[in-house]
Design a protein around this motif. Structure first.
Motif, PDB file in Angstrom:
ATOM      1  N   PHE A 116       0.819  -1.111  -0.050  1.00  0.00           N
ATOM      2  CA  PHE A 116       0.096  -0.067   0.094  1.00  0.00           C
ATOM      3  C   PHE A 116       1.043   1.177  -0.151  1.00  0.00           C
ATOM      4  N   ASN A 117       0.065   2.399  -0.163  1.00  0.00           N
ATOM      5  CA  ASN A 117       0.741   3.892  -0.106  1.00  0.00           C
ATOM      6  C   ASN A 117       1.942   3.896  -1.150  1.00  0.00           C
ATOM      7  N   ASP A 118       1.447   3.344  -2.331  1.00  0.00           N
ATOM      8  CA  ASP A 118       2.721   3.365  -3.333  1.00  0.00           C
ATOM      9  C   ASP A 118       3.055   4.821  -4.016  1.00  0.00           C
ATOM     10  N   ALA A 119       2.154   5.779  -3.562  1.00  0.00           N
ATOM     11  CA  ALA A 119       2.338   7.198  -3.887  1.00  0.00           C
ATOM     12  C   ALA A 119       3.071   8.018  -2.879  1.00  0.00           C
ATOM     13  N   GLY A 120       3.038   7.390  -1.673  1.00  0.00           N
ATOM     14  CA  GLY A 120       3.738   8.026  -0.602  1.00  0.00           C
ATOM     15  C   GLY A 120       3.163   9.158  -0.126  1.00  0.00           C
ATOM     16  N   ALA A 121       1.632   9.461  -0.125  1.00  0.00           N
ATOM     17  CA  ALA A 121       0.897  10.451  -0.063  1.00  0.00           C
ATOM     18  C   ALA A 121      -0.010  10.563   1.107  1.00  0.00           C
ATOM     19  N   PHE A 122       0.295   9.826   2.172  1.00  0.00           N
ATOM     20  CA  PHE A 122      -0.628   9.475   3.026  1.00  0.00           C
ATOM     21  C   PHE A 122      -0.302  10.604   4.252  1.00  0.00           C
ATOM     22  N   ALA A 123      -1.354  11.167   4.512  1.00  0.00           N
ATOM     23  CA  ALA A 123      -1.023  12.367   5.694  1.00  0.00           C
ATOM     24  C   ALA A 123      -0.647  11.983   6.877  1.00  0.00           C
ATOM     25  N   SER A 124      -1.197  10.632   7.305  1.00  0.00           N
ATOM     26  CA  SER A 124      -0.626  10.259   8.634  1.00  0.00           C
ATOM     27  C   SER A 124      -0.041   8.670   8.385  1.00  0.00           C
ATOM     28  N   PRO A 125       1.013   8.345   9.003  1.00  0.00           N
ATOM     29  CA  PRO A 125       1.472   7.044   8.574  1.00  0.00           C
ATOM     30  C   PRO A 125       0.621   5.939   9.029  1.00  0.00           C
ATOM     31  N   VAL A 126       0.959   4.590   8.434  1.00  0.00           N
ATOM     32  CA  VAL A 126      -0.178   3.634   8.437  1.00  0.00           C
ATOM     33  C   VAL A 126       0.302   3.102   9.926  1.00  0.00           C
ATOM     34  N   SER A 127      -0.466   2.558  10.740  1.00  0.00           N
ATOM     35  CA  SER A 127      -0.407   1.849  12.088  1.00  0.00           C
ATOM     36  C   SER A 127      -1.303   0.677  12.012  1.00  0.00           C
ATOM     37  N   GLU A 128      -0.847  -0.176  12.867  1.00  0.00           N
ATOM     38  CA  GLU A 128      -1.637  -1.301  13.491  1.00  0.00           C
ATOM     39  C   GLU A 128      -2.749  -0.816  14.315  1.00  0.00           C
ATOM     40  N   VAL A 129      -4.173  -1.007  13.958  1.00  0.00           N
ATOM     41  CA  VAL A 129      -5.134  -0.484  14.702  1.00  0.00           C
ATOM     42  C   VAL A 129      -6.287  -1.598  14.892  1.00  0.00           C
ATOM     43  N   ASP A 130      -6.367  -1.915  16.133  1.00  0.00           N
ATOM     44  CA  ASP A 130      -7.232  -3.377  16.216  1.00  0.00           C
ATOM     45  C   ASP A 130      -8.643  -2.811  15.900  1.00  0.00           C
ATOM     46  N   GLU A 131      -9.333  -3.695  15.051  1.00  0.00           N
ATOM     47  CA  GLU A 131     -10.570  -3.610  14.632  1.00  0.00           C
ATOM     48  C   GLU A 131     -11.490  -4.640  14.907  1.00  0.00           C
TER      49      GLU A 131
END
Length: 344
Positions: A116-131
């Protein structure tokens, strides 16, 4: 992690198919069978059915083709190793689906089964979030549909990632400059809500139409293309379940032996935009798809206003290549487990 309740039937053979629905059995040519005659392309694995040290089935880059509408068909533990391409950071995903007589629960750490994040444009870095989300095995239609809102997530896909279609951005609302709003519009029904799927809106999504929330939770805004195959010899399989329990299928349907994409019942309005009651500002211009208000339901496609239809005796939603993309509204009643916490 995720409990999936049972629908009308559950037999030992179905349980076996469930165990394979997301996993794979190698056939020696790099393409593995998944579920009921389905296939997956498992990256970097000689035998994707072997699982990891914890017994989880590897679903890295799996294409989901099993069409069973019962969420219990997908019970199991699944794992994958993927990469945040924009930051060159590796992640391990974990998904568990469980079921009882009435419902299913799907739990995950929110990491997808694909890079994921192939364009490197995410405003917040991906984190593990339990759902953790629960859906009924025998969903029923409500007397009237429930509109989408920012109160509920829309669905959970079988890779453990949620769908959150609506952007929290409306023209003239929030702290950002006029025409560049990206946050602050939380009230349902506010006019001129931006559509995150419109290319010109710059929501910073990756090639799977996903990005992050402020807490780092990865979520899709539309078509999760990595979860299903390109058109082949059969209709698309189940790729997830909406908050009301009805299955979500990929875009391809079998029309008398011809495989084609399901067609949305919505169309872009024609001409110049018209000012609406309650608007904070008027964007002007012509209807072009930048706002969800630019579309109207005409009923001329395959799907109803919620983007669903009955096929093979079962109602389900379908991915489309135009608005509303996945779910237009809830035909049933969304489960409380999909209710969001306080805004980010």
């Amino acid at each position: 992690m995720i409990r999936l309740a049972s629908v009308r039937w559950l037999v030992p053979l179905l349980a076996l198919c469930i165990a394979l629905a997301l996993g794979a059995c190698g056939d020696g040519d790099g393409e593995d069978s998944v579920g009921e005659g389905s296939s997956t392309e498992a990256r970097g694995a000689e035998d994707s059915s072997r699982g990891d040290d914890d017994g989880a089935t590897d679903i890295t880059d799996a294409r989901l083709t099993s069409r069973g509408p019962d969420c219990a068909s997908y019970v199991g533990e699944y794992g994958t190793s993927v990469t945040d391409l924009g930051r060159d950071v590796d992640f391990t995903a974990a998904v568990e689906i469980t079921a009882n007589a009435g419902d299913c629960t799907l739990s995950s750490n929110g990491i997808p089964n694909h890079d994921f994040n192939d364009a490197g444009a995410f405003a917040s870095p991906v984190s593990e979030v339990d759902e953790s989300f629960t859906v009924p095995r025998l969903p029923t239609a409500a007397r009237s549909p429930t509109a989408l809102s920012l109160t509920f997530d829309n669905d959970v896909f079988l890779n453990g990632v949620k769908l959150d279609q609506l952007g929290a951005a409306c023209y003239g609302v929030g702290p950002d400059p006029l025409g560049r709003e990206r946050i602050g519009c939380m009230e349902a029904g506010t006019p001129w809500r931006y559509d995150p799927m419109f290319p010109g809106n710059g929501f910073g999504t990756d090639r799977n139409n996903a990005h992050t929330q402020p807490d780092g939770a990865y979520h899709y805004h539309g078509d999760p293309a990595a979860l299903y195959d390109a058109p082949g010899g059969s209709a698309s399989g189940v790729i997830g379940f909406a908050a009301d329990g009805f299955p979500i299928y990929g875009p391809h349907v079998d029309e008398g032996g011809r495989i084609r994409r399901a067609v949305s019942g919505y169309a872009l309005r024609a001409g110049a935009r018209v000012s609406q009651p309650g608007e904070s500002a008027f964007p002007g211009g012509n209807y072009d798809g930048a706002f969800i208000d630019d579309y109207e339901f005409t009923g001329e496609g395959d799907l109803d206003a919620c983007n669903g239809m009955v096929r093979d005796g079962s109602y389900g939603y379908y991915v489309t290549d135009s608005y509303p993309w996945v779910v237009g509204c809830f035909a049933g009643t969304p489960d409380g487990s999909f209710r969001k916490g306080p805004p980010g």
